[in-house]
Design a protein around this motif. Sequence first.
Motif, PDB file in Angstrom:
ATOM      1  N   PHE B 116       0.832  -1.205   0.000  1.00 45.20           N
ATOM      2  CA  PHE B 116       0.000   0.000   0.000  1.00 45.20           C
ATOM      3  C   PHE B 116       0.865   1.252   0.000  1.00 45.20           C
ATOM      4  CE2 PHE B 116      -2.290   3.345   2.234  1.00 45.20           C
ATOM      5  CZ  PHE B 116      -3.468   3.378   1.517  1.00 45.20           C
ATOM      6  N   LEU B 117       1.839   1.281   0.907  1.00 44.80           N
ATOM      7  CA  LEU B 117       2.678   2.478   1.048  1.00 44.80           C
ATOM      8  C   LEU B 117       3.493   2.763  -0.204  1.00 44.80           C
ATOM      9  CD1 LEU B 117       4.232   2.604   4.606  1.00 44.80           C
ATOM     10  CD2 LEU B 117       2.892   4.341   3.411  1.00 44.80           C
ATOM     11  N   LEU B 118       4.212   1.732  -0.660  1.00 44.36           N
ATOM     12  CA  LEU B 118       5.118   1.976  -1.784  1.00 44.36           C
ATOM     13  C   LEU B 118       4.355   2.251  -3.071  1.00 44.36           C
ATOM     14  CD1 LEU B 118       8.046  -0.319  -0.939  1.00 44.36           C
ATOM     15  CD2 LEU B 118       8.249   1.989  -1.794  1.00 44.36           C
ATOM     16  N   ALA B 119       3.232   1.569  -3.269  1.00 44.29           N
ATOM     17  CA  ALA B 119       2.450   1.816  -4.483  1.00 44.29           C
ATOM     18  C   ALA B 119       1.929   3.247  -4.488  1.00 44.29           C
ATOM     19  CB  ALA B 119       1.293   0.833  -4.585  1.00 44.29           C
ATOM     20  N   SER B 120       1.448   3.715  -3.330  1.00 41.60           N
ATOM     21  CA  SER B 120       0.939   5.087  -3.262  1.00 41.60           C
ATOM     22  C   SER B 120       2.047   6.091  -3.555  1.00 41.60           C
ATOM     23  CB  SER B 120       0.344   5.377  -1.889  1.00 41.60           C
ATOM     24  OG  SER B 120      -0.701   4.494  -1.626  1.00 41.60           O
ATOM     25  N   THR B 121       3.205   5.877  -2.930  1.00 43.67           N
ATOM     26  CA  THR B 121       4.315   6.818  -3.130  1.00 43.67           C
ATOM     27  C   THR B 121       4.751   6.848  -4.583  1.00 43.67           C
ATOM     28  OG1 THR B 121       5.037   6.011  -0.983  1.00 43.67           O
ATOM     29  CG2 THR B 121       6.472   7.567  -2.122  1.00 43.67           C
ATOM     30  N   ALA B 122       4.903   5.653  -5.165  1.00 44.90           N
ATOM     31  CA  ALA B 122       5.387   5.607  -6.545  1.00 44.90           C
ATOM     32  C   ALA B 122       4.363   6.238  -7.489  1.00 44.90           C
ATOM     33  CB  ALA B 122       5.673   4.168  -6.954  1.00 44.90           C
ATOM     34  N   THR B 123       3.057   6.007  -7.214  1.00 40.56           N
ATOM     35  CA  THR B 123       2.040   6.625  -8.055  1.00 40.56           C
ATOM     36  C   THR B 123       2.106   8.139  -7.944  1.00 40.56           C
ATOM     37  OG1 THR B 123       0.621   4.756  -7.567  1.00 40.56           O
ATOM     38  CG2 THR B 123      -0.405   6.628  -8.623  1.00 40.56           C
ATOM     39  N   PHE B 124       2.346   8.603  -6.716  1.00 42.62           N
ATOM     40  CA  PHE B 124       2.426  10.054  -6.538  1.00 42.62           C
ATOM     41  C   PHE B 124       3.611  10.626  -7.301  1.00 42.62           C
ATOM     42  CE2 PHE B 124       3.618  13.944  -4.354  1.00 42.62           C
ATOM     43  CZ  PHE B 124       2.422  14.614  -4.467  1.00 42.62           C
ATOM     44  N   SER B 125       4.726   9.894  -7.294  1.00 48.00           N
ATOM     45  CA  SER B 125       5.911  10.426  -7.976  1.00 48.00           C
ATOM     46  C   SER B 125       5.650  10.606  -9.465  1.00 48.00           C
ATOM     47  CB  SER B 125       7.106   9.503  -7.761  1.00 48.00           C
ATOM     48  OG  SER B 125       7.028   8.411  -8.635  1.00 48.00           O
ATOM     49  N   ARG B 126       4.697   9.853 -10.012  1.00 44.59           N
ATOM     50  CA  ARG B 126       4.396  10.000 -11.430  1.00 44.59           C
ATOM     51  C   ARG B 126       3.708  11.324 -11.736  1.00 44.59           C
ATOM     52  NH1 ARG B 126       1.411   4.724 -13.330  1.00 44.59           N
ATOM     53  NH2 ARG B 126       1.749   5.593 -15.390  1.00 44.59           N
ATOM     54  N   PHE B 127       3.228  12.005 -10.704  1.00 46.52           N
ATOM     55  CA  PHE B 127       2.603  13.321 -10.946  1.00 46.52           C
ATOM     56  C   PHE B 127       3.632  14.440 -11.006  1.00 46.52           C
ATOM     57  CE2 PHE B 127      -1.382  11.446  -9.158  1.00 46.52           C
ATOM     58  CZ  PHE B 127      -2.127  11.626 -10.296  1.00 46.52           C
ATOM     59  N   ILE B 128       4.838  14.190 -10.502  1.00 49.63           N
ATOM     60  CA  ILE B 128       5.851  15.244 -10.498  1.00 49.63           C
ATOM     61  C   ILE B 128       6.413  15.387 -11.910  1.00 49.63           C
ATOM     62  CG2 ILE B 128       8.039  15.966  -9.495  1.00 49.63           C
ATOM     63  CD1 ILE B 128       7.287  14.085  -7.120  1.00 49.63           C
ATOM     64  N   PRO B 129       6.336  16.589 -12.489  1.00 43.41           N
ATOM     65  CA  PRO B 129       6.677  16.739 -13.908  1.00 43.41           C
ATOM     66  C   PRO B 129       8.034  16.197 -14.294  1.00 43.41           C
ATOM     67  CG  PRO B 129       5.682  18.743 -13.086  1.00 43.41           C
ATOM     68  CD  PRO B 129       5.862  17.846 -11.911  1.00 43.41           C
ATOM     69  N   SER B 130       9.080  16.472 -13.458  1.00 44.12           N
ATOM     70  CA  SER B 130      10.408  16.042 -13.884  1.00 44.12           C
ATOM     71  C   SER B 130      10.527  14.527 -13.878  1.00 44.12           C
ATOM     72  CB  SER B 130      11.476  16.662 -12.991  1.00 44.12           C
ATOM     73  OG  SER B 130      11.227  16.306 -11.653  1.00 44.12           O
ATOM     74  N   VAL B 131       9.806  13.861 -12.968  1.00 42.96           N
ATOM     75  CA  VAL B 131       9.812  12.400 -12.958  1.00 42.96           C
ATOM     76  C   VAL B 131       8.991  11.871 -14.135  1.00 42.96           C
ATOM     77  CG1 VAL B 131       9.123  10.354 -11.675  1.00 42.96           C
ATOM     78  CG2 VAL B 131      10.120  12.274 -10.475  1.00 42.96           C
ATOM     79  N   LYS B 132       7.842  12.514 -14.360  1.00 51.33           N
ATOM     80  CA  LYS B 132       6.947  12.042 -15.408  1.00 51.33           C
ATOM     81  C   LYS B 132       7.626  12.029 -16.772  1.00 51.33           C
ATOM     82  CE  LYS B 132       2.306  12.568 -17.216  1.00 51.33           C
ATOM     83  NZ  LYS B 132       2.041  11.152 -17.001  1.00 51.33           N
ATOM     84  N   ALA B 133       8.417  13.076 -17.033  1.00 52.10           N
ATOM     85  CA  ALA B 133       9.030  13.188 -18.351  1.00 52.10           C
ATOM     86  C   ALA B 133       9.971  12.027 -18.632  1.00 52.10           C
ATOM     87  CB  ALA B 133       9.778  14.505 -18.472  1.00 52.10           C
ATOM     88  N   ARG B 134      10.689  11.558 -17.604  1.00 54.72           N
ATOM     89  CA  ARG B 134      11.713  10.556 -17.884  1.00 54.72           C
ATOM     90  C   ARG B 134      11.438   9.186 -17.296  1.00 54.72           C
ATOM     91  NH1 ARG B 134      17.434  13.276 -16.817  1.00 54.72           N
ATOM     92  NH2 ARG B 134      16.614  15.377 -16.623  1.00 54.72           N
ATOM     93  N   PHE B 135      10.803   9.131 -16.125  1.00 55.45           N
ATOM     94  CA  PHE B 135      10.724   7.840 -15.449  1.00 55.45           C
ATOM     95  C   PHE B 135       9.302   7.365 -15.228  1.00 55.45           C
ATOM     96  CE2 PHE B 135      14.504  10.133 -13.842  1.00 55.45           C
ATOM     97  CZ  PHE B 135      15.439   9.387 -14.531  1.00 55.45           C
ATOM     98  N   ASP B 136       8.366   7.867 -16.016  1.00 57.17           N
ATOM     99  CA  ASP B 136       6.970   7.496 -15.833  1.00 57.17           C
ATOM    100  C   ASP B 136       6.806   5.984 -15.924  1.00 57.17           C
ATOM    101  OD1 ASP B 136       4.245   8.277 -15.502  1.00 57.17           O
ATOM    102  OD2 ASP B 136       3.911   7.644 -17.558  1.00 57.17           O
ATOM    103  N   TYR B 137       7.354   5.424 -17.002  1.00 54.71           N
ATOM    104  CA  TYR B 137       7.212   3.990 -17.211  1.00 54.71           C
ATOM    105  C   TYR B 137       7.947   3.196 -16.129  1.00 54.71           C
ATOM    106  CZ  TYR B 137       7.167  -0.426 -19.634  1.00 54.71           C
ATOM    107  OH  TYR B 137       6.973  -1.737 -19.950  1.00 54.71           O
ATOM    108  N   GLY B 138       9.128   3.702 -15.746  1.00 52.40           N
ATOM    109  CA  GLY B 138       9.898   3.024 -14.713  1.00 52.40           C
ATOM    110  C   GLY B 138       9.131   2.930 -13.403  1.00 52.40           C
ATOM    111  N   ALA B 139       8.414   4.018 -13.055  1.00 52.73           N
ATOM    112  CA  ALA B 139       7.651   4.008 -11.801  1.00 52.73           C
ATOM    113  C   ALA B 139       6.556   2.955 -11.859  1.00 52.73           C
ATOM    114  CB  ALA B 139       7.061   5.391 -11.541  1.00 52.73           C
TER     115      ALA B 139
END
Lengths: 410, 410
Positions: B116-139
Motif C-alpha cells: 500500500f505504502l510503496l504503491a501510493s508513493t510511486a504513483t504520486f511520484s508519477r505526478f511530479i513533472p520532472s519524474v513524469k518526463a523521464r521515469f513514468d514507465y519506470g515508476a
Amino acid sequence: IAGLVLKVWKFLKRAWDIGVDDPRKVIHCLKVGMALTVVSLFYFMRPLYKGVGGNAMWAIMTVVVVFENTVGATICKSLNRVFGTTLAGFLAFGVHWVASQSGQEFEPLITGASVFLLASTATFSRFIPSVKARFDYGAMIFILTFSLVTVSGYRVDKLFDMAHQRISTIIIGTSLCIFVTMFICPIWAGEELHILISRNMDKLANSLDGCVDEHFNYNGELKDSDKQPDKKLLGYKCVLSSKATEESMATFARWEPAHGRFNFKHPWQQYLKIGASMRSCAYCVEALNRCIDSENQASEFTKKHLSNICLKVSSNSSSVMKEVAKTIKTMKRSPSIDFLVEEMRSTVQDLQNELNFLPKLLSPPEVLHPESKETEETTSTTHLLEVIPVVTFASLMIEISSRIQAIVET
Amino acid sequence: IAGLVLKVWKFLKRAWDIGVDDPRKVIHCLKVGMALTVVSLFYFMRPLYKGVGGNAMWAIMTVVVVFENTVGATICKSLNRVFGTTLAGFLAFGVHWVASQSGQEFEPLITGASVFLLASTATFSRFIPSVKARFDYGAMIFILTFSLVTVSGYRVDKLFDMAHQRISTIIIGTSLCIFVTMFICPIWAGEELHILISRNMDKLANSLDGCVDEHFNYNGELKDSDKQPDKKLLGYKCVLSSKATEESMATFARWEPAHGRFNFKHPWQQYLKIGASMRSCAYCVEALNRCIDSENQASEFTKKHLSNICLKVSSNSSSVMKEVAKTIKTMKRSPSIDFLVEEMRSTVQDLQNELNFLPKLLSPPEVLHPESKETEETTSTTHLLEVIPVVTFASLMIEISSRIQAIVET
C-alpha cells in the motif's frame, strides 16, 4: 553532499506543493494503493488462491496497468484490455489448433509466421489515427496475448484452462479498478473538461481586460502594480497550451457513463470546438500583448481620445465571455447574454465610427509630427484587429452555447 | 451492408495511404513482427527453453511493451524497465525477509502495508513533472514488480530463482529490442526532431510569403490560383500544433547514443527554444491571415503604394528564415546569413520610413473618403505588427543558430 541534500529537499518541497495544490492527486494515489492491497488478498486467503492459483498475478498486473487518474481513462483501458485479450485468445486458439493438426515439423513454422503477420498488422493499425485515439492500448494487449497464447501453446498442455483462468483474473482486476475509480472520490474526465473550459474562458476574459487596461495606463502608473496584473495577463497562455489536454479528456469522457449533470450522450465534441475558438481568440490577445511591449507607442493625444471607447469595448467583450463561461458552468441559458452581446456590438460600432473620424481630428497635428501618426495607427488598428475576431468569436460562442443548450435539454 | 463495405473499404484505403506516405511505419511493423518471432524461439528450441522455462513469457511481454517507433523511446523504456524491475526486486526481497521473520500472523499484514505504502508513493511520484518526463514507465514497472514479488513471495518458495530468471529474461528481451531498433533501419528521435524543425521553418517562411502575396494581389487575380497557395498558406498551422511532438522527441533524443552527425551531448534543448520562437512567429502569421479574411480591405491607392515595400520585407524575411532552415539542416553556418539579415533590417527601416510619410501623401484623398483612411490603417499596421516580431524573431534565430554552431563544433 550539501548540494545533494538541498536538491533532494527542493524536490520534496515541490512534491509537497503538488499534493497541497491538488489533494485529489493524493487521493488517487491512496486509491491505487488500496486497490492493490485488495487484489493481493487473492494470495493471502487460501480459498481464493486455490481458485486461481499462480494466475492471480494477472489480476495484480491488471490493476497496476489499468488504474488511471480519471474514470473515463480507467474504463477505456479496462474495456480495451478485456476485449483485446478475449479476441486475441480466440484467434490464438484457432491458430494453435491448425498448427497442432499439421504435424510436428510444421507447427513452429505456422506459429511463428502467424505471430509475425498478426503482430505486424496490429502494430500498423496503431498508426491509424482513428484507431490510435480509442484502441491503442487494446491493440498492444492483442499482440501480447496472441503471441503469449500461441507460442506457449507449443509447450503447455492445458492451454484452455490457463486461458480461462487468465481471462477471469483479468476481469476480476478490471472490475475492481472500475469499482474503485467510480465509487471512491471519482474524478470524471468529462467534469474536468467542463471545468477546464469554463475556467479558461474566464482567464481569457481577464487577460483581455488586463491587456487593454495596461495599454492605456502605460504612461500613467508605470510599473506601479506590476506583479499582480502580470499574472492575470498571462492567463491566455493557458488557453494556448491546453489543446492536448482537452482532446484526451474529450476522448475519455466518451467512455464514461452518465454522472451528475452529464448524460451519456453529452456533446463532448462541442467542447473541443469552443476550445478551438478560444485559442483563436487567444492568438489575438497574444498579438495585442506584443503591442504593449513594442517600442512604438501611440501619441498621448490619440490614446486619450481612444481610451474610453476601447476600454468600453474590451470590458463589454470580456463580460460577454464571462457570461458565456457562466452559461457553460451552470449549463443554463443566461437571460442577459443576448442583451450583453447586443451592447458589445453597438460599442464595437461606436469604435469603428470613432476611428473613421480620427483622421479629421488629427489633421492639424499630423503635419507637424508625422511620426506620431504612424504610431497612432498601431494603437487603433490593433484594436480593429482585435475587434473583428472578438465579434466573430462572440457570435460563434453564442451559436455554440445555444446548440449545447439544445442538446443538453433534450 | 453496402454502407458497411464502403466504410471498411475507406478505412483500408486510409490505412494504405498512411503506409505509402511513410514507408518507415511499415518497416517498423515488420521489425516488431521480427523481434517477436525471434524471441519466441525460446519456446521452440529445447535447449533455450530448458534454460528459462515458463519465464520465457517475460521476454515476449518485454518485447511487446518496450518496442517503440524511435530508437530513443525504445532505449528509454528499456532502461526504465530494467532498472525499475531490479530496484523493486531488491526492495521486495528486503520486505519479504522482514515479513517472513515476523511470524505467520504478521506476514500478510506487513506485506499488505508495504504494498500500500510503496504503491501510493510511486504513483504520486508519477505526478511530479520532472519524474513524469523521464521515469513514468519506470515508476509503473516498479509498482508492478514490487507488488508481484512481495505478494507472491507469500506462496512461492524458490523466490530467488524466480526473480533471477525473470530479470534475465527481461534483459534478454530489452537487449533484443535495442539491437533491432538500432541496427535495422533505425529511426532516431533526434534526427526526426532535426528534420521537423527545419521543415517547419521552411513552411513558416512559405506561408509568410504566401500570406503577404495574397494580401496584395487580392483584387488582381482574385481566386485565380486558389487551391495551390491555400495549402502553402496553411503551413503555419503545423508550426502551431507541433509543440507536443517536439517536446517528446527532445526527451527521447537525450537517451540516444551518438549517431550520424549528432554527438551524445547534442543541445536538444536549443531545438525546443527554436520551436517556441517559431510558434510566436506563427501567431503573427495567423493575425496577418485574419486580415486577409476581414471585410475591411485597404484602399487601392494605399495598397499600390505599400505593396512593393511590403513584398520586399516579406520576401527578405522569408529568405532569412529559409537560410536559417538550411543552416539547421546542414549544421554549417551559412556565410550569407549576416548579409541577408542586414538586408532585411534595412528594408524594414525603409518600410517604417514609408509609413511615416504616408499621412502626408494621403492628406488630399483623406478628407473625401474618411473610411478609406481607416481601412488603410489596417493594412499598414498589420505590417508593422508583423515586422516587429519578425525582426525580433530573426535576431533571436541568429543568436540561437550561432550558439548551436558553437556547441556542435566543439
